[in-house]
Design an enzyme around this catalytic site. Structure first.
Site, PDB file in Angstrom:
ATOM      1  N   GLU A   1      41.805  43.327  37.997  1.00  0.00           N
ATOM      2  CA  GLU A   1      40.999  42.211  37.500  1.00  0.00           C
ATOM      3  C   GLU A   1      41.464  40.839  37.973  1.00  0.00           C
ATOM      4  O   GLU A   1      41.856  39.994  37.153  1.00  0.00           O
ATOM      5  CB  GLU A   1      40.962  42.217  35.960  1.00  0.00           C
ATOM      6  CG  GLU A   1      40.293  43.434  35.370  1.00  0.00           C
ATOM      7  CD  GLU A   1      40.014  43.281  33.872  1.00  0.00           C
ATOM      8  OE1 GLU A   1      40.397  42.263  33.275  1.00  0.00           O
ATOM      9  OE2 GLU A   1      39.389  44.195  33.315  1.00  0.00           O
TER      10      GLU A   1
ATOM     11  N   GLU B   1      38.284  51.209  33.677  1.00  0.00           N
ATOM     12  CA  GLU B   1      38.503  50.890  32.258  1.00  0.00           C
ATOM     13  C   GLU B   1      37.154  50.787  31.576  1.00  0.00           C
ATOM     14  O   GLU B   1      36.223  50.205  32.127  1.00  0.00           O
ATOM     15  CB  GLU B   1      39.193  49.523  32.057  1.00  0.00           C
ATOM     16  CG  GLU B   1      40.633  49.475  32.442  1.00  0.00           C
ATOM     17  CD  GLU B   1      41.261  48.087  32.238  1.00  0.00           C
ATOM     18  OE1 GLU B   1      40.758  47.300  31.394  1.00  0.00           O
ATOM     19  OE2 GLU B   1      42.237  47.797  32.928  1.00  0.00           O
TER      20      GLU B   1
HETATM   21  C1  FCB Z   1      41.000  44.294  30.381  1.00  0.00           C
HETATM   22  C2  FCB Z   1      42.436  44.426  30.809  1.00  0.00           C
HETATM   23  C3  FCB Z   1      43.216  45.403  29.981  1.00  0.00           C
HETATM   24  C4  FCB Z   1      42.861  45.316  28.515  1.00  0.00           C
HETATM   25  C5  FCB Z   1      41.364  45.352  28.317  1.00  0.00           C
HETATM   26  C6  FCB Z   1      40.942  45.317  26.891  1.00  0.00           C
HETATM   27  O1  FCB Z   1      40.481  43.088  30.822  1.00  0.00           O
HETATM   28  O2  FCB Z   1      42.500  44.838  32.159  1.00  0.00           O
HETATM   29  O3  FCB Z   1      44.593  45.192  30.214  1.00  0.00           O
HETATM   30  O4  FCB Z   1      43.453  44.223  27.950  1.00  0.00           O
HETATM   31  O5  FCB Z   1      40.779  44.299  29.009  1.00  0.00           O
END
Ligand code: FCB
Length: 441
Positions: free
Chosen positions: A164, A348
């Site tokens: 990210e 994620e």
């Molecule tokens: C993302 C991050 C991860 C976590 C989630 C909820 O942006 O990559 O580390 O904090 O959010």
């Protein structure tokens, strides 16, 4: 019910990140990272917590692997701490030993290790020299990658480079909600290019050492204008540039979008874009929510506003739950990038909901189950529409240190009591386990 034929095409995973789960910030001589500095600065973390011990995975990695094995995941996405590996610029045998052992334990359990090289914990000594504003940080990242690849490359074949970059740029350097806590607004934008350059260097090094699957992980969001007024549409266009396209276009197309409307130029040198866009085998997408954007007269020309009519997660109005927006994003990406988009890995996806710090029995987290179910269905819908998606990853295996929100937001499939480190699988853990089992049956 979810379409089993499509589920079968996915690999399943769960994710964590070093600073969020390891604790032991002073053990075995790690260097300092910008997150060590940030958590020790009063007022930066909502509940004053320091991530130590947190889930204490530095001492409990075997328990984590046992939980993963019982869950039945194909892969485990964890991150490596740059300052454990290179505390003062030289490799630390102890720091490397932790990851070396973790990789072996995972392989013994039949789980593919898929490490992330950088999940936000930049060495403080590099931040002192400008951090990601400084091009030489990308070169230092290349050196770190070489050390890690030499240590683990015989057993690890799949790697994520940078997690990210948009969060580091916008929240870390532009607004200052995350480490390093700078508030440079548009002057933060050189950090985009230097992080992408770091990805390019790392991908080249990993490929040269035999990696078979490498990719960057970007956070993406479907951007929705707050109304159909011209001003809101323009604001949404700019937000899409700054959140999505500025990171995806150079990696996938080898060029930045036209940044003229933002009035900025990036410090690009000859050859950079070829390096950044060298082909990779996967494209990592972290997806949580869509973003509704309105025009603003403030210091930046857009403002993120609540999404009307959508239920929200524990983070409140700016984390709406809209699974269809994930399908729409993936289909749009496929249209925008065509054959330049490699197979997507959802790296994620997950949600926090208010949950107690201590539990005596498994939490019945039906809201999380319905979030995950809805988003997996959204992934399958995109696959049905022709988007190639190879893997799905839940954030997170464990409740952990949620950055500036400390322990106030719990994302785990497994509850963690931060006072004792005790792990208690939630109902969502059993649900995900059953889903994976069904996909395999
Ligand atoms: C993302 C991050 C991860 C976590 C989630 C909820 O942006 O990559 O580390 O904090 O959010």
């Amino acid at each position: 019910p979810l379409d089993r034929a499509l589920l079968r095409r996915l690999r399943f995973s769960a994710a964590t990140a070093a600073f969020q789960i390891e604790g032991a910030r002073d053990e075995d001589g790690p260097g300092r990272s910008i997150w060590d500095d940030f958590v020790e600065t009063p007022g930066r973390v909502r509940d004053g917590s320091t991530a130590d011990p947190g889930p204490d995975s530095y001492h409990r990695a075997d328990e984590d692997v046992a939980l993963l094995a019982r869950l039945g995941v194909d892969e485990y996405r964890f991150s490596m701490s740059w300052v454990r590996v290179l505390p003062d610029g030289r490799p630390s045998p102890q720091g490397l030993a932790y990851y070396d052992r973790l990789v072996d334990r995972l392989l013994d359990a039949g789980i593919t290790p898929t490490p992330t090289l950088y999940h936000w914990d930049l060495p403080s000594r590099l931040e002192e020299a400008g951090g990601w504003l400084n091009r030489s940080t990308a070169e230092r990242f290349a050196q770190y990658t070489e050390v890690v690849a030499d240590a683990l490359g015989d057993r690890v074949r799949q790697w994520y480079t940078i997690n990210e970059p948009v969060s580091t740029t916008l929240q870390g350097y532009a607004i200052g909600e995350l480490a390093p806590g700078r508030a440079l607004l548009f002057d933060a934008l050189p950090t985009v290019h230097h992080q992408l350059l770091a990805h390019g260097y790392a991908a080249r090094i990993l490929h040269a050492r035999g990696a078979t699957s490498v990719g960057i992980v970007n956070n993406h969001t479907q951007v929705l204008p707050a109304s159909d007024s011209e001003a809101d549409q323009q604001a949404a266009y700019l937000y899409d540039l700054i959140h999505n396209r500025m990171y995806a276009d150079p990696v996938l197309l080898g060029r930045y979008p036209d940044l003229e409307p933002l009035g900025v130029a990036l410090p690009v040198r000859d050859g950079d874009l070829a390096l950044i866009s060298a082909p990779c085998e996967l494209y990592g997408v972290n997806y949580y929510n869509p973003t509704t954007v309105a025009a603003s007269a403030g210091p930046v020309p857009f403002e993120v506003v609540p999404t009307p009519g959508a239920p929200v997660t524990g983070f409140g109005p700016l984390w709406p739950i809209v699974p269809e927006a994930l399908t729409a994003f993936l289909i749009d990406a496929r249209e925008r990038y065509g054959a330049a988009l490699p197979p997507v890995v959802i790296a994620e996806n997950g949600a926090s909901f208010p949950e107690p710090d201590h539990v005596d029995a498994p939490i019945d987290d039906t809201a999380r189950i319905s979030y995950l179910h809805g988003h997996i269905a959204a992934v399958l819908a995109a696959m049905r529409a022709g988007v190639r998606i190879d893997a799905y990853t839940v954030w997170s295996l464990l409740d952990n240190f949620e950055w500036a929100d400390g322990y106030t937001q719990r994302f785990g499939l497994v509850h963690v009591d931060m006072a004792t480190g005790e792990r208690t699988p939630k109902a969502s853990y059993a649900w995900y386990r059953a889903l994976i089992e069904e996909a395999r049956s």
